[in-house]
Design an enzyme around this catalytic site. Sequence first.
Site, PDB file in Angstrom:
ATOM      1  N   GLU A  16      32.042  41.452  48.602  1.00 54.36           N
ATOM      2  CA  GLU A  16      33.166  40.611  48.781  1.00 54.36           C
ATOM      3  C   GLU A  16      32.728  39.201  49.371  1.00 54.36           C
ATOM      4  O   GLU A  16      31.520  39.006  49.850  1.00 54.36           O
ATOM      5  CB  GLU A  16      34.127  41.293  49.472  1.00 54.36           C
ATOM      6  N   ARG A  96      42.604  47.563  57.768  1.00 54.61           N
ATOM      7  CA  ARG A  96      41.373  46.890  57.884  1.00 54.61           C
ATOM      8  C   ARG A  96      41.613  45.310  57.440  1.00 54.61           C
ATOM      9  O   ARG A  96      42.537  45.210  56.819  1.00 54.61           O
ATOM     10  CB  ARG A  96      40.076  47.395  57.387  1.00 54.61           C
ATOM     11  N   ASN A  98      40.454  42.042  55.499  1.00 48.78           N
ATOM     12  CA  ASN A  98      39.866  41.939  53.888  1.00 48.78           C
ATOM     13  C   ASN A  98      39.506  40.547  53.876  1.00 48.78           C
ATOM     14  O   ASN A  98      38.952  40.029  54.562  1.00 48.78           O
ATOM     15  CB  ASN A  98      41.011  42.470  53.096  1.00 48.78           C
ATOM     16  N   ASP A 116      45.281  52.796  52.151  1.00 47.85           N
ATOM     17  CA  ASP A 116      45.714  53.655  51.049  1.00 47.85           C
ATOM     18  C   ASP A 116      46.541  52.459  50.107  1.00 47.85           C
ATOM     19  O   ASP A 116      47.228  52.974  49.208  1.00 47.85           O
ATOM     20  CB  ASP A 116      46.685  54.766  51.623  1.00 47.85           C
ATOM     21  N   ASN A 144      44.131  38.863  49.409  1.00 43.52           N
ATOM     22  CA  ASN A 144      42.931  38.553  48.895  1.00 43.52           C
ATOM     23  C   ASN A 144      42.779  36.954  48.736  1.00 43.52           C
ATOM     24  O   ASN A 144      42.721  36.447  49.983  1.00 43.52           O
ATOM     25  CB  ASN A 144      42.789  39.165  47.604  1.00 43.52           C
ATOM     26  N   ASP A 194      41.464  38.958  42.370  1.00 45.38           N
ATOM     27  CA  ASP A 194      40.913  39.368  43.701  1.00 45.38           C
ATOM     28  C   ASP A 194      40.706  37.884  44.411  1.00 45.38           C
ATOM     29  O   ASP A 194      41.692  37.279  44.804  1.00 45.38           O
ATOM     30  CB  ASP A 194      39.764  40.221  43.482  1.00 45.38           C
TER      31      ASP A 194
END
Length: 283
Positions: A16, A96, A98, A116, A144, A194
Amino acid sequence: MTTIDVAVRAQAELGEGPTWDAAAGRLIWVDILNCRVHTYDPATGRRTVRTTEQHVGAARPRAGGGLVLNLRDGIALLDPDGTLRTAHHEAVPGRRGNDAAVAPDGSLWAGTMRYDEAPGGGTLARLAPDGTHTTVLDDVTVSNGTGWSPDGRLMYYIDSPTRRIDVFDHDPGDGRISGRRTLAAVEDGAGLPDGLAVDADGCVWVALWDGGAVRRYTPDGRLDRVVELPVPRVTACAFGGAGLTDLYVTTARTGLTAPHPLAGALLVLPDAGKGLPQPAYAG
């Protein structure tokens, strides 16, 4: 026909966040689930890997050297001597860091998400150069791609499950955003948007998770280019190289029962376009 080369034949679980570090002449990217920060110098082929103690969603260069890291439990500063310091601690069980990006004013815009992927469980926050932390969006699912127009007056943003690339008016003076609207939507069956990168023409390049492609949208939201890739889980893209003409693309192999040999590799599309210089975090 677009050439697709392999820059680093890695097998990242969740590659990423590529970004070009102009001061060091290298690309920085992460493998979130393996807690690794990678660097790659295309001129020499030199690579480094640093392991973090937490999942690392993004790593961006700092103006004074070192990196700023978007970690599981908040944001940390990695000094040039290797010292790791907390910039903002916000440990939320099941959540978390990103993707993250640096705005024209040198602030870090850092996203979060729940493991989740529960709707509304993530955020988008701004970390000012002086360390002030402000939550900008608090009803996000999978935060994102984030990027700015060449003049800094527009901010593009992706919350992946919405299937949209959204655009805000952005005040370069105080960092405030307003007027959220849709630039473009990704149709069903084409994957989820994304990470993104904005080029010198103001076009928005979008990586498609489970779509096996990178798309370019014009500033008015028109799809004008599609580059198909050999792997399904395309995560993010960034322009790099000495002239900012090569588009680097991260990929993932997580969740694939029979991953393609290049799943998890860092790919590069030479001479794909012309990128914008990316600012470093000013804190």
